[in-house]
Write a protein that holds these residues in place. Sequence first.
Motif, PDB file in Angstrom:
ATOM      1  N   SER A 115      24.984 -13.082  49.036  1.00  0.00           N
ATOM      2  CA  SER A 115      23.884 -13.600  48.217  1.00  0.00           C
ATOM      3  C   SER A 115      23.669 -12.637  47.065  1.00  0.00           C
ATOM      4  CB  SER A 115      22.593 -13.738  49.031  1.00  0.00           C
ATOM      5  OG  SER A 115      21.979 -12.473  49.243  1.00  0.00           O
ATOM      6  N   LYS A 119      17.637 -11.014  46.900  1.00  0.00           N
ATOM      7  CA  LYS A 119      17.322 -12.313  47.503  1.00  0.00           C
ATOM      8  C   LYS A 119      18.202 -12.553  48.729  1.00  0.00           C
ATOM      9  CE  LYS A 119      15.869 -14.705  43.275  1.00  0.00           C
ATOM     10  NZ  LYS A 119      16.130 -15.899  42.412  1.00  0.00           N
ATOM     11  N   PHE A 120      17.600 -13.115  49.756  1.00  0.00           N
ATOM     12  CA  PHE A 120      18.328 -13.607  50.949  1.00  0.00           C
ATOM     13  C   PHE A 120      19.131 -12.500  51.650  1.00  0.00           C
ATOM     14  CE2 PHE A 120      17.982 -16.997  47.769  1.00  0.00           C
ATOM     15  CZ  PHE A 120      17.092 -17.828  48.437  1.00  0.00           C
ATOM     16  N   ALA A 133      19.642 -20.893  53.685  1.00  0.00           N
ATOM     17  CA  ALA A 133      18.384 -20.463  53.093  1.00  0.00           C
ATOM     18  C   ALA A 133      18.393 -20.649  51.577  1.00  0.00           C
ATOM     19  CB  ALA A 133      18.106 -19.001  53.442  1.00  0.00           C
ATOM     20  N   VAL A 134      19.538 -20.364  50.952  1.00  0.00           N
ATOM     21  CA  VAL A 134      19.662 -20.572  49.511  1.00  0.00           C
ATOM     22  C   VAL A 134      19.456 -22.045  49.166  1.00  0.00           C
ATOM     23  CG1 VAL A 134      21.292 -20.539  47.577  1.00  0.00           C
ATOM     24  CG2 VAL A 134      21.146 -18.573  49.122  1.00  0.00           C
ATOM     25  N   ASP A 136      17.968 -24.389  50.976  1.00  0.00           N
ATOM     26  CA  ASP A 136      16.609 -24.822  51.310  1.00  0.00           C
ATOM     27  C   ASP A 136      15.596 -24.370  50.267  1.00  0.00           C
ATOM     28  OD1 ASP A 136      17.553 -26.010  53.602  1.00  0.00           O
ATOM     29  OD2 ASP A 136      16.891 -24.426  54.959  1.00  0.00           O
ATOM     30  N   SER A 137      15.906 -23.278  49.582  1.00  0.00           N
ATOM     31  CA  SER A 137      14.969 -22.727  48.597  1.00  0.00           C
ATOM     32  C   SER A 137      15.026 -23.446  47.259  1.00  0.00           C
ATOM     33  CB  SER A 137      15.266 -21.245  48.370  1.00  0.00           C
ATOM     34  OG  SER A 137      16.459 -21.097  47.617  1.00  0.00           O
ATOM     35  N   GLU A 139      17.405 -22.879  44.998  1.00  0.00           N
ATOM     36  CA  GLU A 139      18.023 -21.999  43.993  1.00  0.00           C
ATOM     37  C   GLU A 139      19.133 -22.741  43.252  1.00  0.00           C
ATOM     38  OE1 GLU A 139      17.573 -18.581  43.273  1.00  0.00           O
ATOM     39  OE2 GLU A 139      15.756 -18.590  44.499  1.00  0.00           O
ATOM     40  N   SER A 142      23.882 -18.802  43.279  1.00  0.00           N
ATOM     41  CA  SER A 142      23.995 -17.822  44.348  1.00  0.00           C
ATOM     42  C   SER A 142      25.185 -16.943  44.004  1.00  0.00           C
ATOM     43  CB  SER A 142      24.159 -18.504  45.717  1.00  0.00           C
ATOM     44  OG  SER A 142      24.051 -17.553  46.755  1.00  0.00           O
TER      45      SER A 142
END
Length: 208
Positions: A115, A119-120, A133-134, A136-137, A139, A142
């Motif tokens: 990442s 972040k993350f 997670a990326v 879901d956020s 973004e 990445s």
Amino acid sequence: MPILVLVSGNGTNLQALLDAEKENRLGGGVIRGVVSDRAGAFALTRAAAENIPCFTELPDTSLPREQRRRDLSDRILKRARETDAVLIILAGFLSILEGELIHAYAGRIINIHPSLLPKFGGPGMYGDRVHRAVLDSGETESGCTVHIVDEGTDTGPALLRRRVPVLPGDTPDSLAERIHREEHTAIVEAAALMAERLASGTEKVFEN
């Protein structure tokens, strides 16, 4: 510049380093040993094919977590000293290091994380967990970060980052595949950078 590489799995980043060494793209770095914290990791097969000394150091699950980490780190420190390693590279290594190893090799242990740190990152953030997670956020980009290992988890100064777009319809697997390709480039660039700077005595080559 002797290098010890730590691995846990398939070893594609290790393979990128092995290929780069053959092509003299590691800034004078030479891989002197490979340590796995997982029995049967295919990365060890890759290293053995190049006649590189291989070691398996399994976490002692009979110990409490903090003691287990210290015990494993101490054994890795022993391997680093046996191989005269100047630089340690974590290439898909999943165990957390701590203790004397971090201090003995301060500024000379690097890790690649999937990442754009900060972040993350942090405890529990590895593999598909990061990519999910990326996504879901929400973004829009990445990538991967190579950073110096310190006493935290993914908290050390960044050496370099490589970025990829997050595309419509991406899944954790498709995003991971795109980032893996960049990891192979990033880890070689960072290893060469560290080897060259360590050889010249200028270690602090961090990004902001």
